[in-house]
Design an enzyme around this catalytic site. Sequence first.
Site: not given
Length: 452
Positions: A154-155, A157-158, A161, A175, A307
């Site tokens: 997964g990608a 904004s910062l 992984v 990460k 989050d």
Amino acid sequence: MAGHLLKISSLATAVFATSGFYIYGRQLDLNDLSVIRFGRAAATTAIISYDYLTAFRHVEYDTEDYWALKSKVHLRSAERLRDLCCANRGTFIKVGQHLGALDYLLPEEYTSTLKVLHSRAPQSSMEEIQQVIREDLGKELSELFVTFEEKPQGAASLAQVHKAVLHDGRTVAIKVQHPKVQRQSSKDIVVMEVLLRVVHWLFPDFAFMWLVEEAKKNMPLELDFLNEGQNAERMANMLAHFPFLKVPMIHWDLSTKRILTMEFVEGGQVNERDYMKKHGINVNEISENLGKMYSEMIFVHGFVHCDPHPGNVLVRKCTQSNKTEIILLDHGLYQDVEIRTNAALYLPQISELLNRVPRQMLLLLKTNDLLRGIETTLQTRASSSSFINMSRCCIRAMARHKISKTQSRRRRLQITLAESLSLWRLTMYELFLRVKGSTLGNWLTALLAFLA
């Protein structure tokens, strides 16, 4: 005069040519240049501001045409803002995602448009990922891992992984921070602050300067992955009494400020009903346990995961114990909710009090939305399990607060008895809802209707 112009033009040509060769030699992305990022943000801000200043000149306020036009202006402004975030990436996408979650404060045109930023996160190349690992851990991938999957799991904004296998056979999730984010974030926040101050000057009613303050405070924490690892361990210890909760273990020897290596745990998103059905996971149990987990975070410990969207909450059936587990990911940002003793009083009237409560209260609403949304998707709303568990934690927190404020044994006994009575009433109500929703309840309802 002509000679001077010729010299100046020759010098300018030489400078541009040299700059061009430098940029080409460094393979510099123009998007990395602060002047480009600022110019793009300034242009977007100017266009949006001009649109709002001029669009309503010939439309009478509070008419049907006015509100229809306002919706159109909101929509095209939101699309321009979304495109800016996608172009500047990094901090801009992070702030845009935050805006997309403010359903209580922003018009629907903004929130629905900006929500897509969760799927528009940038992706670093394998060369960039290797470079970050080389710089921070001092070794090549082959020295650290037996295998390292190039395609990220997964990608965001910062960071993104990747899945890998250590030389001792353990599977881990790594990460890795996007290499340019650290350098750009502080400059991006300054740009946002300048432009938002201009907007506030043009539109005095604009009340979102707090976004910049939040970003200035939170971004350094989110960019420090060691802080995230510490938060993960604190949460695991704090809620260790919940056997259903799984927080991936941190590998500190392979973690730095820009790299976080943790235990790899697979699962489906908490709102994927088909996944749960396929793996024999009880959706009612998941709803109930989510309510217990978040309510205890908010009202008992006052340390809250910031989050809480479905992508950060997974579920699985543990192969060893065959029990259902909830996996909590992404521990980069937590809030100490100092208002937790008052939250129980505010929640029933939240719509009226929204403009007066501290900003941390928005986190409660966001968590509340997550739980309600998951219950709707899993079709477990009828049991009201998350609401009941939240109420339990509110009662416990209020009783604990009252006891801490009195020295009288008699008063403490009264508070304890009142707490027990309230908890008993909740348990009876929960039992009633379960019976009502069961086959027996349906049969009794039908029988009573027949007899009546």
